[in-house]
Design an enzyme around this catalytic site. Structure first.
Site, PDB file in Angstrom:
ATOM      1  N   SER A 189       0.845  -1.201   0.000  1.00  0.00           N
ATOM      2  CA  SER A 189       0.000   0.000   0.000  1.00  0.00           C
ATOM      3  C   SER A 189       0.871   1.237   0.000  1.00  0.00           C
ATOM      4  O   SER A 189       2.012   1.226   0.490  1.00  0.00           O
ATOM      5  CB  SER A 189      -0.897   0.014   1.242  1.00  0.00           C
ATOM      6  OG  SER A 189      -1.537   1.269   1.398  1.00  0.00           O
ATOM      7  N   TYR A 234      -2.453  -0.913  10.273  1.00  0.00           N
ATOM      8  CA  TYR A 234      -2.544  -1.261   8.850  1.00  0.00           C
ATOM      9  C   TYR A 234      -1.268  -0.857   8.115  1.00  0.00           C
ATOM     10  O   TYR A 234      -0.685  -1.658   7.369  1.00  0.00           O
ATOM     11  CB  TYR A 234      -3.751  -0.554   8.241  1.00  0.00           C
ATOM     12  CG  TYR A 234      -3.921  -0.749   6.747  1.00  0.00           C
ATOM     13  CD1 TYR A 234      -4.514  -1.898   6.239  1.00  0.00           C
ATOM     14  CD2 TYR A 234      -3.493   0.234   5.852  1.00  0.00           C
ATOM     15  CE1 TYR A 234      -4.681  -2.064   4.867  1.00  0.00           C
ATOM     16  CE2 TYR A 234      -3.665   0.076   4.482  1.00  0.00           C
ATOM     17  CZ  TYR A 234      -4.245  -1.078   4.001  1.00  0.00           C
ATOM     18  OH  TYR A 234      -4.405  -1.239   2.639  1.00  0.00           O
TER      19      TYR A 234
END
Length: 285
Positions: free
Chosen positions: A177, A190
Site C-alpha cells: 500500500s 494497517y
C-alpha cells in the site's frame, strides 16, 4: 457533487464490506483492456478475490487464459459474482471460504487446487483489513493482532503451503500500500503491516531467486473497493482520493493490469520490486 467530492457519501457497518451495496459499483475491467493470452494454461490463487482489487485481478487473469482459485472470508454473494465474471471471461473458478491465516485451511486449498488443475503458477496475496483510530492508545491489542493476522500472517501461511508446488518461472505477488511509504496518521497498524509486506516481498524474492520464483508487490493508492465504505464514515468516503495529484480514487480495473504484468513472462527479469499505482503520489520507494 462538488468539485472536491469524489463519491456519493456512504458507509457500511461491517467489515468485510459488500461490493453489492456500493454506489457507484467499482469497475472490474476497463473498457479498453486488450487481453493477449499472457497467462494461457496457468493456474492462479487470489486471496480477497470476492470483490475489489482481488476480483479485478481474478477476472483479468481469466481474460488472459488462467484458471483462478478465489479465496474469501465470508462474502458469499460477492464471491459468486466473481465466479460468474471469471467464467464469462473464459476461465474456471474454484471458490474457497475461510481464513487464510489458518495454516490447515491453506493446505486444504492447495490440495484442492492441485487435484483440480495439477499446478499453481501464480499466488496473489491480496486479502486485508483496516480499522482507523485517532490515537495509538485507542488501538487494542486485539485489533493490532487481528490486523497483522489478516494482512501478513496469512501471506506467510499461504505462501508456505504453496511453495512445494511452485515451479521455476512461478510468481508470487503481494498487495502492499501507499501507506507503507508515506504513512497514515489513523491507520497505524494497517500501515505497519504494509511495511512488513514490502520487506517480506523483498526478502522472499532474494530467498527464492535461486529457485527461479519471482516475488513482487503492488502498492495501490486510494482505490474504490468495499474496504473503503466499511472503514470510513460517509463524509470521508465522499472525498476519498481527492488528495491525489489526479484528484480522484482509482478503480480496481486501474490496478489489475499491474498484477497481470507481474504474473506474466513480460516481467521475467523483475523480482523484489514494488509497483506503485496510486494516482500520481510520488513516494520514491
Amino acid at each position: 457533487m462538488s468539485d472536491e467530492q469524489t463519491l456519493p457519501p456512504q458507509h457500511q457497518d461491517q467489515q468485510p464490506g459488500q461490493e453489492t451495496e456500493m454506489r457507484p459499483q467499482p469497475l472490474t475491467i476497463g473498457e479498453y483492456y486488450q487481453a493477449a493470452g499472457k497467462l494461457d494454461g496457468m493456474t492462479a490463487i487470489v486471496t480477497g478475490a470476492d470483490s475489489g482489487i482481488g476480483r479485478a485481478v481474478a477476472v483479468h487473469y481469466a481474460r488472459e487464459g488462467a484458471n483462478v482459485a478465489v479465496l474469501y472470508l465470508n462474502e458469499v454473494e460477492d464471491a459468486e459474482r466473481t465466479r460468474l465474471e471469471v467464467q464469462a471471461a473464459g476461465g474456471e473458478a474454484l471458490l474457497f471460504a475461510g481464513d487464510a491465516a489458518d495454516g490447515e485451511f491453506c493446505r486444504r486449498v492447495i490440495e484442492a487446487v492441485i487435484e483440480k488443475w495439477g499446478r499453481v503458477d501464480v499466488l496473489v496475496n491480496n486479502a486485508g483489513e483496516q480499522h482507523p483510530q485517532q490515537r495509538l492508545e485507542d488501538i487494542s491489542e486485539e485489533q493490532w493482532e487481528q490486523t497483522f493476522r489478516t494482512n501478513i500472517f496469512a501471506m506467510f501461511q499461504l505462501t508456505k503451503a504453496v511453495l512445494p508446488h511452485l515451479r521455476p518461472g512461478a510468481s508470487i505477488i503481494n498487495t502492499s500500500s501507499v501507506t507503507a511509504y508515506k504513512g497514515n496518521p489513523t491507520l497505524l497498524d494497517y500501515s505497519s503491516t504494509k511495511g512488513a509486506i514490502t520487506s517480506f516481498t523483498r526478502s522472499l524474492a532474494l530467498n527464492l531467486a535461486k529457485r527461479a520464483i519471482r516475488v513482487n508487490a503492488v502498492a495501490p493508492g486510494p482505490i474504490w473497493t468495499p474496504l473503503i465504505p466499511s472503514t470510513f464514515d460517509a463524509e470521508k468516503v465522499s472525498h476519498f482520493g481527492a488528495e491525489t495529484p489526479l484528484g480522484h480514487p482509482g478503480q480496481p480495473a486501474d490496478v489489475a493490469p499491474a498484477y497481470v504484468y507481474l504474473a506474466s513472462a513480460d516481467s521475467a527479469y523483475v523480482s523484489g520490486q514494488v509497483l506503485h499505482v496510486n494516482g500520481g503520489i510520488v513516494v520514491n520507494g
